[in-house]
Design a protein around this motif. Structure first.
Motif, short mmCIF file in Angstrom:
data_model
loop_
_atom_site.label_atom_id
_atom_site.label_comp_id
_atom_site.label_asym_id
_atom_site.label_seq_id
_atom_site.Cartn_x
_atom_site.Cartn_y
_atom_site.Cartn_z
N UNK A 245 0.84 -1.20 0.00
CA UNK A 245 0.00 0.00 0.00
C UNK A 245 0.88 1.25 0.00
N UNK A 246 0.22 2.39 -0.16
CA UNK A 246 0.89 3.70 -0.05
C UNK A 246 2.00 3.84 -1.08
N UNK A 247 1.72 3.47 -2.33
CA UNK A 247 2.70 3.62 -3.40
C UNK A 247 2.83 5.10 -3.75
N UNK A 248 4.07 5.57 -3.83
CA UNK A 248 4.26 7.00 -4.02
C UNK A 248 5.62 7.31 -4.63
N UNK A 249 5.71 8.45 -5.29
CA UNK A 249 6.98 9.02 -5.73
C UNK A 249 7.18 10.28 -4.91
N UNK A 250 8.28 10.36 -4.21
CA UNK A 250 8.53 11.47 -3.28
C UNK A 250 9.94 12.00 -3.51
N UNK A 251 10.24 13.18 -2.98
CA UNK A 251 11.61 13.70 -3.10
C UNK A 251 12.64 12.73 -2.50
N UNK A 252 13.77 12.60 -3.18
CA UNK A 252 14.85 11.75 -2.67
C UNK A 252 15.33 12.31 -1.34
N UNK A 253 15.51 11.42 -0.36
CA UNK A 253 15.99 11.86 0.93
C UNK A 253 16.14 10.71 1.89
N UNK A 254 16.65 10.99 3.09
CA UNK A 254 16.92 9.93 4.07
C UNK A 254 15.64 9.26 4.55
N UNK A 255 15.77 7.99 4.92
CA UNK A 255 14.70 7.30 5.62
C UNK A 255 14.82 7.60 7.11
N UNK A 256 13.68 7.61 7.79
CA UNK A 256 13.69 7.68 9.23
C UNK A 256 13.49 6.27 9.76
N UNK A 257 14.56 5.70 10.34
CA UNK A 257 14.53 4.32 10.81
C UNK A 257 14.73 4.27 12.32
N UNK A 258 14.00 3.38 12.97
CA UNK A 258 14.24 3.10 14.38
C UNK A 258 15.58 2.37 14.52
N UNK A 259 16.33 2.62 15.59
CA UNK A 259 17.56 1.86 15.82
C UNK A 259 17.32 0.35 15.89
N UNK A 260 16.09 -0.04 16.21
CA UNK A 260 15.77 -1.47 16.29
C UNK A 260 15.23 -2.03 14.98
N UNK A 261 15.28 -1.25 13.90
CA UNK A 261 14.79 -1.75 12.61
C UNK A 261 15.48 -3.07 12.27
N UNK A 262 14.69 -4.06 11.87
CA UNK A 262 15.20 -5.43 11.71
C UNK A 262 16.35 -5.52 10.72
#
Length: 373
Positions: A56-73
């Motif tokens: 879901x939530x398919x989108x084209x967005x400006x290139x930029x950093x992801x916001x990831x939790x330190x616990x991201x698998x």
């Protein structure tokens, strides 16, 4: 050529363009000398997946950093995969890509092996089309070398934050793009390879046939060992007997014999099936060669170089297309199949055929091209 501009994916992409797109003159400056994987386009395509809601939530967005939790698998258990392909601008301004259905199928196989959700092939191709449509100005003209393109990098990773060892319930899929020039900026030159004895890229039952970062990470120690011995790349052998050739750190390998055979290691489950590899096997007979897929003992390489039975050796992959191999080195020895007057005729002929198809300079009789824009 297959013109599929009217193909509609099951997913509909929302487009959010950058408010400050890169100026045309700045893009033109990048195109003058793009290098490889150094500069990225203005946007990226992203799709989310959850175990409850699916894709879901398919989108084209400006290139930029992801916001990831330190616990991201992905940061702890390396649950991720990726692909590599290119978009080519043809003489009429249209933009095409090469065998995306093969990349989509390999991406799906990699996903299954890494316990990730499978993205449908139509949605995979549509994500490429959506990004390239928005960032079409970033696709360079072929240029003097005839090899400039837009490198596309689809990837998928476990973005859910948790520390239990299980497949993630939250996944992020993304495509980024980077203008690319000829992989060998100084011209096509034979590479020197290091034969790795101390390291293996992958083993039986492992992830060798999947395109995942762990395979590349495991190849780096061997790569560093090769660099210490003045080599450009490393050759890995099978992990159980250290007898049979598998592949390089990021490319497949072909041996051309003087009797007209062209041989590549058979797929054993620990070798990545390259799209370029598959295409070369299809083109081989067109240039008068007899293709074979079989186990190749490393001793056969050494003996063939000494006897003169080997005419050429080359490596292949999306980024470099085809590059000739010169010398093979190992601890305490080396061999070189190249004789005086060697011209890499087969490698250059196959390379030219592939590039001519990809850039639309000849008719695509195989149906390998898909139009993006």
């Amino acid at each position: 050529m297959t013109d599929t501009t009217s193909t509609r994916s099951a997913l509909t992409f929302e487009v959010n363009r950058r408010s400050d797109p890169t100026p045309a003159d700045a893009i033109a400056k990048v195109h003058e000398n793009p290098g490889f994987g150094k500069t990225f386009t203005d946007h990226m395509a992203v799709i989310d997946w959850t175990s409850d809601g699916g894709w879901a939530n398919a989108r084209v967005v400006p290139y930029g950093p992801f916001q990831l939790e330190p616990a991201a698998a992905v940061l702890h258990y390396a649950q991720e995969i990726f692909e590599g392909m290119k978009a080519y601008r043809h003489a009429d301004g249209s933009i095409w890509t090469f065998r995306p259905e093969a990349n989509a199928a390999r991406f799906a196989n990699s996903a299954r092996r890494l316990a990730l959700p499978v993205l449908e092939a139509d949605d995979f191709v549509e994500s490429l089309r959506q990004l390239v449509s928005v960032d079409r100005a970033w696709v360079p003209e072929p240029g003097d070398s005839g090899e400039k393109s837009l490198y596309l990098r689809p990837f998928m990773f476990a973005s859910e934050a948790f520390l239990g060892v299980r497949p993630a319930d939250g996944i992020t899929y993304c495509v980024i793009a980077s203008p690319a020039g000829a992989y060998f900026s100084g011209g096509l030159k034979p590479v020197t390879l290091w034969l790795s004895i101390n390291y293996a890229r992958a083993g039986a039952g492992g992830t060798g046939a999947a395109k995942c970062g762990g395979n590349y990470a495991s190849s780096l120690a061997g790569q560093l060992e090769g660099i210490e011995h003045g080599c450009d790349q490393v050759v890995f052998l099978d992990s159980s007997t250290h007898t049979f050739i598998e592949e390089l750190g990021g490319m497949n390998l072909f041996i051309v014999y003087k009797d007209g055979r062209i041989v590549t290691p058979e797929l054993t489950g620990s070798i990545l099936e390259g799209v370029t590899r598959r295409s070369i096997l299809a083109l081989a007979e067109e240039v008068g060669l007899r293709p074979e897929e079989r186990s190749i003992p490393i001793q056969e390489w050494k003996d063939g170089a000494e006897s003169g039975a080997i005419a050429e050796i080359f490596a292949c992959g999306t980024a470099a297309v085809i590059t000739p191999v010169g010398e093979l080195r190992w601890e305490g020895g080396s061999c070189n199949h190249r004789r005086e007057g060697h011209d890499d005729a087969v490698a250059l002929k196959l390379r030219s055929k592939l590039l001519d198809i990809q850039y639309g300079r000849v008719e695509d009789t195989h149906g390998w091209l898909t139009r993006l824009v």
